[in-house]
Design an enzyme around this catalytic site. Structure first.
Site, PDB file in Angstrom:
ATOM      1  N   ASP A 100       0.851  -1.183   0.000  1.00  9.05           N
ATOM      2  CA  ASP A 100       0.000   0.000   0.000  1.00  9.05           C
ATOM      3  C   ASP A 100       0.901   1.252   0.000  1.00  9.05           C
ATOM      4  OD1 ASP A 100      -3.096   0.569   0.466  1.00  9.05           O
ATOM      5  OD2 ASP A 100      -2.047   1.932   1.811  1.00  9.05           O
ATOM      6  N   HIS A 297      -6.182  -7.479  -0.595  1.00  5.51           N
ATOM      7  CA  HIS A 297      -5.164  -6.469  -0.352  1.00  5.51           C
ATOM      8  C   HIS A 297      -4.301  -6.773   0.862  1.00  5.51           C
ATOM      9  CE1 HIS A 297      -3.362  -2.639  -1.134  1.00  5.51           C
ATOM     10  NE2 HIS A 297      -3.657  -2.165   0.070  1.00  5.51           N
TER      11      HIS A 297
END
Length: 330
Positions: A100, A297
């Protein structure tokens, strides 16, 4: 025994780190809305294999200081924090792992200070060279058509208040939405002008197969204490980061390994039409590209075994011959 915790004075702030093990340093960089704890399953695995695993709360998160606005939260500044951390532990170089915003950070670190980077290992956020326009020029147009968190997060105080009022609900919803169990881009079906909680799906009750309630409680407790402004400022620094990368190299030359979740929304919706082709074209020393079936994710929590196996299989090769250089500094 679990990790030990301490503060490092670096680049004008007190940086909180969790660390475990002795040996070659591997530094883990988290994203939003995370903290050091999203790596807590990786630290003991690497420590047992003979590495010094270090997970900071990055600037603005957890127990690390949050100095203020955009200029104090750019990648260039946070890279200064990481280089100071390297100096404090007496290491010339380290392997950096990022996800991220942490991925964007280590990509830029490899461009700004490749001499301090033995290798990078990136999860879910592939490298792409600097775009011709500022990021806001892309998301502003998209946000006129549908809800987009990148745009919603830009106005100081708005998302800060919404998320801080319901931190546990927000975290449960966003972690679930980003997982392999939900299609995050369905949030784009919502109209502009609503809050993030209105755009996110309802989350199933905890525990989840990949997240016990006790671990969620640990993650949530930090944000209940601090709020979200420190992390949201990273979004507000995106255009400034773009400005500050003008003139940097466009090719990442350090050894690199990349792993992604099959259902990761960044790979599907935020990284261009063919992110792996772009990655291969601009990272010539790309040692591995691996896909984790079914993962989203937060792949290191959703598929902990696969991520730990990926890290351990490739680390030995990545640091071969480099440990003596660090040892000479101690």
């Amino acid at each position: 025994m679990g990790p030990t915790h301490r503060f490092v004075e670096t680049n004008g702030i007190r940086l909180h780190i969790a660390e475990e093990g002795r040996g070659y340093p591997v530094i883990f960089c988290h994203g939003f809305p995370h903290g050091w704890y999203v790596w807590h399953r990786q630290l003991p695995a690497l420590a047992a294999a003979g590495y010094h695993a270090i997970a900071p709360d990055l600037r603005g998160y957890g127990r690390t200081e949050a100095p203020g606005g955009v200029e104090e939260t750019t990648n260039r500044v946070v890279i200064g924090d990481l280089l100071g951390l390297l100096d404090e532990i007496g290491a010339e170089r380290a392997v950096f792992v990022g996800l991220d915003f942490g991925a964007q950070l280590v990509w830029e670190l490899a461009l700004r200070a490749p001499e301090r980077v033995a290798a990078i290992m990136v999860l879910n956020n592939p490298y792409a060279p600097r775009p011709p326009k500022a990021p806001s020029e892309f998301w502003t147009r998209a946000a006129q058509r549908h809800f987009l968190h990148l745009s919603y997060f830009q106005e100081p105080g708005v998302a800060d208040a919404e998320l801080a009022a319901r931190p546990r609900e927000f975290l449960a919803r966003v972690y679930y939405a980003l997982s392999g169990e939900f299609h995050y881009l369905d949030t784009w079906k919502n109209p502009p002008g609503i809050g993030y909680l209105d755009a996110l799906p309802q989350a199933p009750a905890l525990p989840w197969p990949w997240l016990p309630e006790s671990e969620f409680d640990t993650l949530a407790a930090e944000f209940e204490r601090t709020g979200f402004t420190g992390g949201l400022t990273w979004y507000r620094a995106l255009d400034r980061n773009w400005e500050l990368t003008e003139g940097l190299p466009t090719t990442v030359t350090v050894p690199t390994c990349f792993l992604y979740g099959e259902n990761d929304p960044d790979m599907e919706g935020f990284s261009g039409r063919d992110p792996l082709a772009v990655l291969r074209a601009h990272v010539p020393d790309l040692r591995a590209v691996e896909k984790v079936p079914g993962a989203g994710h937060l792949v290191q929590l959703e598929r902990t075994g696969a991520v730990n196996d990926f890290l351990l299989r490739h680390l030995a090769e990545l640091v071969a011959g480099d440990a003596s250089r660090n040892a000479a500094l101690r």
